[in-house]
Scaffold this active site. Sequence first.
Site, short mmCIF file in Angstrom:
data_model
loop_
_atom_site.label_atom_id
_atom_site.label_comp_id
_atom_site.label_asym_id
_atom_site.label_seq_id
_atom_site.Cartn_x
_atom_site.Cartn_y
_atom_site.Cartn_z
N GLY A 1 8.58 -4.31 -14.91
CA GLY A 1 7.52 -4.61 -13.95
C GLY A 1 7.56 -6.04 -13.42
O GLY A 1 6.59 -6.52 -12.84
N ASN B 1 8.66 6.97 -14.87
CA ASN B 1 7.46 6.66 -15.66
C ASN B 1 6.36 6.23 -14.68
O ASN B 1 6.40 5.12 -14.16
CB ASN B 1 7.79 5.53 -16.66
N SER C 1 12.75 -2.80 -13.89
CA SER C 1 12.92 -3.20 -12.48
C SER C 1 14.11 -2.53 -11.80
O SER C 1 14.84 -3.16 -11.01
CB SER C 1 13.01 -4.73 -12.37
N HIS D 1 7.11 2.78 -25.76
CA HIS D 1 7.19 1.95 -24.56
C HIS D 1 6.59 0.58 -24.86
O HIS D 1 5.61 0.47 -25.59
CB HIS D 1 6.44 2.62 -23.40
N GLU E 1 4.74 -1.35 -23.28
CA GLU E 1 3.32 -1.53 -22.96
C GLU E 1 2.45 -1.00 -24.08
O GLU E 1 1.38 -1.53 -24.36
CB GLU E 1 2.99 -0.87 -21.60
N GLU F 1 14.99 -1.00 -22.80
CA GLU F 1 14.11 -1.60 -21.80
C GLU F 1 13.74 -3.01 -22.24
O GLU F 1 12.74 -3.21 -22.95
CB GLU F 1 12.83 -0.78 -21.67
N LYS G 1 3.30 5.70 -15.33
CA LYS G 1 2.25 4.89 -15.98
C LYS G 1 0.87 5.41 -15.57
O LYS G 1 0.70 6.61 -15.42
CB LYS G 1 2.46 3.41 -15.65
P1 PGA Z 1 9.56 -0.86 -13.92
O1 PGA Z 1 9.06 -0.13 -15.25
O2 PGA Z 1 10.66 -0.02 -13.34
O3 PGA Z 1 8.35 -0.92 -13.03
O4 PGA Z 1 10.05 -2.21 -14.34
C1 PGA Z 1 9.96 0.48 -16.13
C2 PGA Z 1 9.25 1.04 -17.31
O5 PGA Z 1 8.21 0.50 -17.72
O6 PGA Z 1 9.66 2.05 -17.90
#
Ligand code: PGA
Length: 243
Positions: A174, A9, A206, A96, A98, A168, A11
Amino acid sequence: MVNHYLIANWKMHKLSAEALQFIAGFSSTSLPDNTAVIIAPSFPLLPVMRTAIEGARLPVMLAAQNMFYEEHGAFTGEVSPQQIYDAGAKYVIIGHSERRTLMNEHYNMLSQKLKAALTAELTPIYCLGENLQEREAGHSKEVVSGQVQQLVKDFSSADIRKMIIAYEPIWAIGTGKSATPEEVEEIHALMATMLPPGMPMVYGGSVNAQNAQQFLQQPHISGLLVGSASLDIQEFQRILAIF
Ligand code: PGA
């Protein structure tokens, strides 16, 4: 047979030159037959990357990070499932955290998106998971099983089988604080009791080249959804080498 998934991903990162550089770096990598490698870039990069992937004959697939649920119409700024498909994506990330938190996307909207994705023959990568407060209150399992129950209530097993579930936990995204492999396994095993047998379930939050292996060793974890560690081709290749 594909039974593992590595999903990147990206982003809101990378311009087209950087995306092309990433694909060029991939050309020397041998990709495991049992693993679907899926990259989710921003919308404008989809056609650029499709051309590069086809040119290099790489078995890499594309996902969109979001979509709207209507086919076409007066929805300024939105992108339809059909447009995503046309741009080269076969998968789409839906729900997701976010988008749930920053863009206020709630289950009612997400279920419409899931239906529209299936109609357009896109494979939804449906994200769910608890937030920090829920985890600290010891409610992770209730929250996740509630989210899975909603899905099972609204979709047939045949439709759910066409999805990939991504657990997740929001507090792990993140933050550099991943859940432990045992914690994730427990949640995945719980989801497996509620979902049709053999459903792909990936973990995200992460993940990096250091911790990826421990997750993949768990019986109910069939892949990884990787954010920041997927932006660097070398780090991504190190993760891929573990599959
Ligand atoms: P990250 O993000 O690996 O940076 O924690 C994962 C995600 O948002 O799918």
